[in-house]
Design a protein around this motif. Structure first.
Motif, PDB file in Angstrom:
ATOM      1  N   ILE A 176      10.567 -48.393   5.834  1.00 12.48           N
ATOM      2  CA  ILE A 176      11.047 -47.458   6.849  1.00 12.48           C
ATOM      3  C   ILE A 176      10.905 -48.038   8.265  1.00 12.48           C
ATOM      4  CG2 ILE A 176      10.790 -45.118   7.782  1.00 12.48           C
ATOM      5  CD1 ILE A 176      11.757 -45.155   4.893  1.00 12.48           C
ATOM      6  N   HIS A 177       9.726 -48.493   8.592  1.00 13.51           N
ATOM      7  CA  HIS A 177       9.479 -48.967   9.955  1.00 13.51           C
ATOM      8  C   HIS A 177       9.462 -50.493   9.999  1.00 13.51           C
ATOM      9  CE1 HIS A 177       8.398 -44.860  10.470  1.00 13.51           C
ATOM     10  NE2 HIS A 177       7.348 -44.961   9.694  1.00 13.51           N
TER      11      HIS A 177
ATOM     12  N   LEU B 100      -2.232 -53.248  14.382  1.00 15.83           N
ATOM     13  CA  LEU B 100      -1.002 -53.104  13.622  1.00 15.83           C
ATOM     14  C   LEU B 100       0.014 -52.398  14.517  1.00 15.83           C
ATOM     15  CD1 LEU B 100      -0.486 -53.194  10.214  1.00 15.83           C
ATOM     16  CD2 LEU B 100       0.259 -50.934  10.935  1.00 15.83           C
TER      17      LEU B 100
ATOM     18  N   GLN C 146       3.805 -50.865  15.135  1.00 11.59           N
ATOM     19  CA  GLN C 146       4.964 -50.361  14.396  1.00 11.59           C
ATOM     20  C   GLN C 146       6.046 -49.864  15.330  1.00 11.59           C
ATOM     21  OE1 GLN C 146       3.222 -47.491  11.614  1.00 11.59           O
ATOM     22  NE2 GLN C 146       3.739 -48.888   9.922  1.00 11.59           N
TER      23      GLN C 146
ATOM     24  N   LEU D 196      -5.457 -49.526  14.727  1.00 10.39           N
ATOM     25  CA  LEU D 196      -6.391 -50.594  14.401  1.00 10.39           C
ATOM     26  C   LEU D 196      -6.004 -51.151  13.049  1.00 10.39           C
ATOM     27  CD1 LEU D 196      -9.917 -49.175  15.354  1.00 10.39           C
ATOM     28  CD2 LEU D 196      -8.464 -50.775  16.646  1.00 10.39           C
TER      29      LEU D 196
ATOM     30  N   LEU E 204      -6.757 -52.460   9.544  1.00 12.35           N
ATOM     31  CA  LEU E 204      -7.899 -52.380   8.626  1.00 12.35           C
ATOM     32  C   LEU E 204      -8.011 -53.706   7.885  1.00 12.35           C
ATOM     33  CD1 LEU E 204      -7.282 -48.687   7.727  1.00 12.35           C
ATOM     34  CD2 LEU E 204      -9.336 -49.590   8.827  1.00 12.35           C
TER      35      LEU E 204
ATOM     36  N   SER F 207      -2.234 -53.191   0.083  1.00 13.87           N
ATOM     37  CA  SER F 207      -1.591 -52.128  -0.687  1.00 13.87           C
ATOM     38  C   SER F 207      -0.749 -52.787  -1.771  1.00 13.87           C
ATOM     39  CB  SER F 207      -0.725 -51.265   0.224  1.00 13.87           C
ATOM     40  OG  SER F 207       0.293 -52.044   0.814  1.00 13.87           O
TER      41      SER F 207
ATOM     42  N   ASN G 174       1.023 -46.515  -0.251  1.00 14.92           N
ATOM     43  CA  ASN G 174       0.515 -45.856   0.949  1.00 14.92           C
ATOM     44  C   ASN G 174      -0.990 -45.574   0.869  1.00 14.92           C
ATOM     45  OD1 ASN G 174       2.797 -45.939   2.531  1.00 14.92           O
ATOM     46  ND2 ASN G 174       3.668 -44.102   1.563  1.00 14.92           N
TER      47      ASN G 174
ATOM     48  N   ASP H  88       0.455 -44.224   6.311  1.00 13.99           N
ATOM     49  CA  ASP H  88       1.845 -43.767   6.359  1.00 13.99           C
ATOM     50  C   ASP H  88       1.912 -42.245   6.512  1.00 13.99           C
ATOM     51  OD1 ASP H  88       4.552 -43.842   6.341  1.00 13.99           O
ATOM     52  OD2 ASP H  88       4.740 -45.054   4.525  1.00 13.99           O
TER      53      ASP H  88
HETATM   54  P1  ADP Z   1       6.440 -47.643   5.956  1.00 16.06           P
HETATM   55  O1  ADP Z   1       6.714 -46.213   6.321  1.00 16.06           O
HETATM   56  O2  ADP Z   1       7.512 -48.546   6.441  1.00 16.06           O
HETATM   57  O3  ADP Z   1       6.115 -47.774   4.493  1.00 16.06           O
HETATM   58  P2  ADP Z   1       3.580 -48.022   6.503  1.00 16.06           P
HETATM   59  O4  ADP Z   1       2.931 -47.220   7.587  1.00 16.06           O
HETATM   60  O5  ADP Z   1       3.308 -47.623   5.108  1.00 16.06           O
HETATM   61  O6  ADP Z   1       5.152 -48.092   6.809  1.00 16.06           O
HETATM   62  O7  ADP Z   1       3.115 -49.535   6.720  1.00 16.06           O
HETATM   63  C1  ADP Z   1       3.686 -50.631   6.030  1.00 16.06           C
HETATM   64  C2  ADP Z   1       2.604 -51.495   5.409  1.00 16.06           C
HETATM   65  O8  ADP Z   1       1.723 -51.995   6.420  1.00 16.06           O
HETATM   66  C3  ADP Z   1       1.688 -50.760   4.446  1.00 16.06           C
HETATM   67  O9  ADP Z   1       2.209 -50.725   3.146  1.00 16.06           O
HETATM   68  C4  ADP Z   1       0.382 -51.547   4.526  1.00 16.06           C
HETATM   69  O10 ADP Z   1       0.414 -52.648   3.643  1.00 16.06           O
HETATM   70  C5  ADP Z   1       0.376 -52.050   5.957  1.00 16.06           C
HETATM   71  N1  ADP Z   1      -0.472 -51.220   6.850  1.00 16.06           N
HETATM   72  C6  ADP Z   1      -0.131 -50.061   7.463  1.00 16.06           C
HETATM   73  N2  ADP Z   1      -1.103 -49.589   8.257  1.00 16.06           N
HETATM   74  C7  ADP Z   1      -2.126 -50.480   8.177  1.00 16.06           C
HETATM   75  C8  ADP Z   1      -3.435 -50.591   8.790  1.00 16.06           C
HETATM   76  N3  ADP Z   1      -3.872 -49.699   9.689  1.00 16.06           N
HETATM   77  N4  ADP Z   1      -4.201 -51.664   8.450  1.00 16.06           N
HETATM   78  C9  ADP Z   1      -3.760 -52.596   7.579  1.00 16.06           C
HETATM   79  N5  ADP Z   1      -2.541 -52.554   6.982  1.00 16.06           N
HETATM   80  C10 ADP Z   1      -1.727 -51.521   7.262  1.00 16.06           C
END
Ligand code: ADP
Ligand code: MG
Ligand code: MG
Length: 379
Positions: free
Chosen positions: A32-33, A49, A51, A116, A118, A123, A226, A240
């Motif tokens: 998505i993003h 991170l 986005q 931040l 993590l 995932s 997620n 997410d």
């Molecule tokens: P989308 O809506 O595009 O799926 P996400 O918010 O799920 O976006 O983020 C995409 C990927 O980024 C996640 O599947 C995860 O692997 C990674 N991610 C997201 N947030 C974090 C975070 N705070 N720390 C580490 N990895 C993250």
């Protein structure tokens, strides 16, 4: 490339980051993003991170960001009171902009946010083991449990009618009536499948209207990817949060099961490959109910199995509608892609129907077992 790197660094300059930016690289497998990992040049400072929020999917980003602020704050407060919890790692932390906003709106109309990063987490797109499924269930269950005392009506509908099957069925009927690209004649079998189940699939919403199922703060996009797992494959943090809004727990359970128990692709062409992996179902259910059983009502526990059939049904209806409409919403990779996706989801509904009693029994037994344990602890 150079230009993009400059742009991303310009964006990052609007945020109150500690240290300095050493590199910005594309990250993760989200659909998505646009997500980037930001490495810090100072070893004692955190990585981030970044986005770019997809504002075509999410039409009102400021409201969505308000939801995320509320939910992450609530989770942080709750975790601070739980002995042994680690709020810094178990909930997402938004990094504010220089003027203390939760997002930056650039001159081209894009919305950016920073969390931040993590560290040491990952995932998975596909659940491989019952242990992972259990951890996924635990993570989404705990998420619901911690948010059970956040008044859902405080939140905005970030995508109105997202899991509203009655509305999805109206949109399908509309598409059939218009038949803009002449495809209706070709999908009568699928339309019959939908028609046969339309009434029953509306049960959860009907029960909600009758006050028999509570609206709660739900995640609404409970795919396994997620959840961030730590290096021991233990669930650490639910991520997410864009679709967090008022909903029914059956939605979160159902969508997680949809993406956990079927190891075939969402658009699998060979329908014989679409199966229910019972061990993964059982493990997810155990993790989920371990965290939620204490606060779920009996009606909610009873709604979980119907939720398991509802979510793939909704997805099938959406794909079928897009196919009839001429493929405007989902990206397609070949002409009948949306039809193939719809058929795969409807097949999943069928195999879930075939396993209905077994799944319902597992849910009931697990719930009763946790009730017995809780009663024992009270004595
Ligand atoms: P989308 O809506 O595009 O799926 P996400 O918010 O799920 O976006 O983020 C995409 C990927 O980024 C996640 O599947 C995860 O692997 C990674 N991610 C997201 N947030 C974090 C975070 N705070 N720390 C580490 N990895 C993250
Ligand atoms: Mg995601
Ligand atoms: Mg998302």
């Amino acid at each position: 490339d150079k230009q993009m790197d400059t742009k991303l660094r310009d964006v990052l300059a609007h945020f109150a980051l500690e240290g300095g930016v050493s590199s910005v690289i594309l990250y993760g497998s989200g659909h998505i993003h646009d997500t980037y990992a930001v490495k810090n040049s100072q070893p004692e400072c955190p990585d981030y991170l970044l986005q770019r929020v997809n504002h075509h999917v999410f039409k009102n980003v400021p409201l969505l960001m308000e939801n995320i602020e509320q939910v992450t704050e609530h989770l942080r407060q709750k975790l601070q009171d739980i002995p042994g919890a680690r709020p810094e790692e178990e909930v997402l932390t938004l990094v504010p902009t220089q003027n203390n906003q939760s997002y930056y709106h650039d001159p081209e109309g894009n919305f950016w946010r920073v969390y931040l990063l993590l560290e040491g987490t990952r995932s998975y797109d596909i659940v491989e083991t019952p242990q992972q499924a259990f951890e996924g269930g635990k993570a989404f269950g705990r998420f619901l449990a911690l948010l059970a005392d956040l008044d859902a009506t405080q939140l905005h509908d970030s995508i109105p009618d997202f899991h509203n099957i009655e509305n999805r069925l109206r949109l399908l009927a509309e598409a059939v009536k218009q038949d803009p690209v002449g495809r209706v004649a070709q999908v009568s079998k699928e339309l019959g499948f939908v028609q046969q189940r339309a009434e029953e699939m509306s049960t959860i919403r009907r029960l909600g209207r009758e006050g028999k199922l509570p609206l709660r703060t739900t995640h609404n996009d409970t795919k396994f990817n997620n959840v961030l797992l730590d290096k021991y494959d233990k669930a650490l943090c639910v991520i997410d949060l864009d679709t967090v809004m008022p909903g029914y727990v059956a939605y979160d359970f159902g969508d997680a099961i949809r993406t956990t128990v079927n190891k075939a692709a969402e658009d699998e062409a060979d329908l014989s490959k679409i199966k229910v992996d019972y061990d993964l179902f059982k493990a997810f259910t155990e993790g989920f109910l371990q965290e939620t059983n204490a606060f779920l009502t009996e009606e909610e526990v009873n709604s979980l199995e119907p939720g398991v059939r509802l979510l793939p049904f909704i997805m099938g209806v959406r794909f079928l509608t897009d196919y009839i409409d001429g493929d405007n919403y989902y990206k397609i990779h070949f002409p009948e892609h949306n039809l193939q996706r719809a058929r795969a989801q409807f097949r999943l509904v069928e195999v879930l129907e075939e396993n209905r009693e077994r799944l319902q029994n597992t849910i009931q037994k697990t719930s009763q077992a946790y009730k017995a344990v809780a009663a024992e602890q009270l004595r």
